[in-house]
Design an enzyme around this catalytic site. Structure first.
Site, PDB file in Angstrom:
ATOM      1  N   GLY A 124     -11.205 -11.736   5.110  1.00 24.82           N
ATOM      2  CA  GLY A 124     -10.203 -12.500   5.875  1.00 24.82           C
ATOM      3  C   GLY A 124      -9.574 -13.691   4.951  1.00 24.82           C
ATOM      4  N   ALA A 130       0.501 -17.788   5.047  1.00 25.51           N
ATOM      5  CA  ALA A 130      -0.230 -17.792   3.913  1.00 25.51           C
ATOM      6  C   ALA A 130      -0.466 -16.448   3.399  1.00 25.51           C
ATOM      7  CB  ALA A 130      -1.632 -18.796   4.101  1.00 25.51           C
ATOM      8  N   SER A 132       1.401 -14.788  -0.060  1.00 29.96           N
ATOM      9  CA  SER A 132       1.175 -15.102  -1.494  1.00 29.96           C
ATOM     10  C   SER A 132       0.875 -16.617  -1.914  1.00 29.96           C
ATOM     11  CB  SER A 132       2.646 -14.920  -2.362  1.00 29.96           C
ATOM     12  OG  SER A 132       3.060 -13.632  -2.093  1.00 29.96           O
ATOM     13  N   ILE A 337      11.371  15.878  -7.479  1.00 30.67           N
ATOM     14  CA  ILE A 337      11.146  17.373  -8.070  1.00 30.67           C
ATOM     15  C   ILE A 337      10.980  18.514  -6.880  1.00 30.67           C
ATOM     16  CG2 ILE A 337       9.283  18.893  -9.090  1.00 30.67           C
ATOM     17  CD1 ILE A 337       8.724  16.338 -10.958  1.00 30.67           C
ATOM     18  N   HIS A 338      10.393  17.833  -5.730  1.00 36.83           N
ATOM     19  CA  HIS A 338      10.305  19.001  -4.542  1.00 36.83           C
ATOM     20  C   HIS A 338      11.432  19.359  -3.949  1.00 36.83           C
ATOM     21  CE1 HIS A 338       6.121  18.250  -5.165  1.00 36.83           C
ATOM     22  NE2 HIS A 338       5.820  19.339  -4.211  1.00 36.83           N
ATOM     23  N   GLY A 340      14.426  19.195  -1.288  1.00 41.17           N
ATOM     24  CA  GLY A 340      14.535  19.023   0.292  1.00 41.17           C
ATOM     25  C   GLY A 340      13.130  18.888   0.770  1.00 41.17           C
ATOM     26  N   GLU A 363      -3.087  -7.447  -2.465  1.00 38.45           N
ATOM     27  CA  GLU A 363      -3.707  -8.213  -3.040  1.00 38.45           C
ATOM     28  C   GLU A 363      -3.042  -8.841  -4.343  1.00 38.45           C
ATOM     29  OE1 GLU A 363      -7.587  -6.669  -4.312  1.00 38.45           O
ATOM     30  OE2 GLU A 363      -7.639  -5.117  -2.626  1.00 38.45           O
ATOM     31  N   SER A 366       3.766  -7.767  -6.856  1.00 36.20           N
ATOM     32  CA  SER A 366       3.998  -7.523  -8.383  1.00 36.20           C
ATOM     33  C   SER A 366       4.789  -8.885  -9.001  1.00 36.20           C
ATOM     34  CB  SER A 366       4.999  -6.625  -8.472  1.00 36.20           C
ATOM     35  OG  SER A 366       4.603  -5.319  -7.970  1.00 36.20           O
TER      36      SER A 366
END
Length: 379
Positions: A124, A130, A132, A337-338, A340, A363, A366
């Site tokens: 925790g 609180a 970043s 790539i897939h 629809g 965690e 970026s």
């Protein structure tokens, strides 16, 4: 330089690959749909003996290294990110603080049941104000005779509904800033301790994400974890190791998305030929393969440095940052790539895409990773 896995690491990789394919993958879509925590999976992982994989055998652990832990997280995440993050948090956030900073007595009492899978590990730190800025902790702990009285709240906490005890931070001396933050081991069954599980999330639906409310929760004096006033430093050190787990998760999700895309591209026919014969698709797959390999190497390097007892803060931040961002890109391209079908749940890359986003946030965002790296290179 030696890039081969050790015999033990290779065995763990094969075992976790087989387990993930046989026990985790079949129910992943249904768990995502129903938001059902994979308790049965973790009961089986307990029987396999990997719930304390990188911890000492004297506390019920497997005595393995951090690279083996990263491999296990990667293989689970390759088929089900919810299972991957649950396992990663159990080890790197639940068990690690006790292993790193606990006394022998605390390890026997609290680390051992985590290693034997009696309950899940949790941690925790994050609060509504609180995130970043972990130094902005508002939860307080006041010493009253032989007990600490803790009040406050935590948010976005993984695994807490399935934890009997967890580590958390609280302010013990407001005048000292971050040097006035301490860490404690707290029972989730203690009077005044409430775990709320009602978040509606974008992804990782089968993982347990909770809010913690503490109202005058009493904790024995001996449950102080480490030294008073060192909690902030201790939890930042914990996050350094946790970032290796997130990096491994990212590699696993990206690998899963890549494998499904490669298979689909070979099978799907358009304009009289397979998608994989088109250079535009080949380039997407080539970029995915390249970035995954680079991310995996970075994750393993950070893990190797940790195992050698060397500084790894910068490398862990780099691994987490790069792996999470290429994972998001890989999942985006997998959907593309897939076509629809990629937008439909049936083809699973839609789930991978939703699950991947958290890795750029949890965690340390970026942006925070770039701050960490900048400080480490002397900016």
């Amino acid at each position: 330089m030696h890039f081969d896995l050790t015999e033990e690491q290779a065995l763990i990789k094969k075992m976790m690959r087989d387990f993930s394919e046989g026990e985790v993958a079949p129910g992943a879509d249904e768990r995502d749909r129903t938001k059902q925590f994979p308790k049965d999976v973790f009961d089986k992982l307990t029987k396999v003996g990997v719930m304390g994989l990188p911890f000492p055998e004297q506390y019920g652990g497997g005595g393995a290294d951090t690279i083996s832990f990263a491999i296990a997280v990667e293989e689970l995440s390759r088929v089900c990110a919810s299972t991957g993050i649950t396992y990663s948090a159990h080890i790197s956030l639940g068990g690690a603080p006790i292993h790193l900073f606990g006394t022998h007595e605390q390890k026997k009492k609290y680390l051992t049941p985590l290693c034997t899978g009696e309950y899940m590990g949790a941690f925790g730190l994050t609060e509504p104000n609180a995130g970043s800025d972990a130094g902005g902790t508002q939860t307080t702990a006041k010493l009253n005779g032989s007990q600490w009285i803790i009040s406050g709240s935590k948010c976005f906490i993984t695994n807490a509904s399935f934890a009997k005890n967890l580590s958390l931070t609280a302010v013990t001396d407001r005048t000292k800033g971050t040097d006035g933050i301490s860490a404690f081991i707290v029972s989730t069954d203690a009077p005044g301790f409430t775990v709320i599980n009602n978040y509606e999330k974008m992804g990782l639906h089968a993982s347990n994400t909770t809010e913690l409310i503490l109202q005058d929760v009493t904790v024995p004096k001996e449950n102080l974890l480490g030294k008073e006033g060192h909690g902030y430093k201790q939890f930042l050190a914990t996050l350094d190791g946790g970032r290796i787990g997130i990096g491994a998760m990212a590699v696993g999700i990206a690998q899963g998305a890549y494998e499904k895309s490669l298979q689909y591209a070979k099978e799907r026919k358009q304009f009289g030929q397979s998608l994989s014969s088109f250079q535009a698709i080949q380039f997407k797959l080539a970029d995915m393969a390249m970035n995954i390999e680079l991310a995996r190497t970075m994750v393993y390097k950070a893990a190797w440095l940790k195992d050698k007892g060397r500084k790894f803060k910068k490398e862990a931040a780099m691994a987490k940052l790069f792996a999470s961002e290429i994972c998001m890109k890989a999942c985006d391209q997998a959907v593309q790539i897939h076509g629809g079908y990629g937008y439909m749940k049936e083809y699973q890359v839609e789930r991978f895409f939703r699950d991947a986003k958290l890795l750029e946030i949890g965690e340390g965002t970026s942006e925070v990773q770039r701050m960490v790296i900048a400080r480490q290179i002397g900016c």
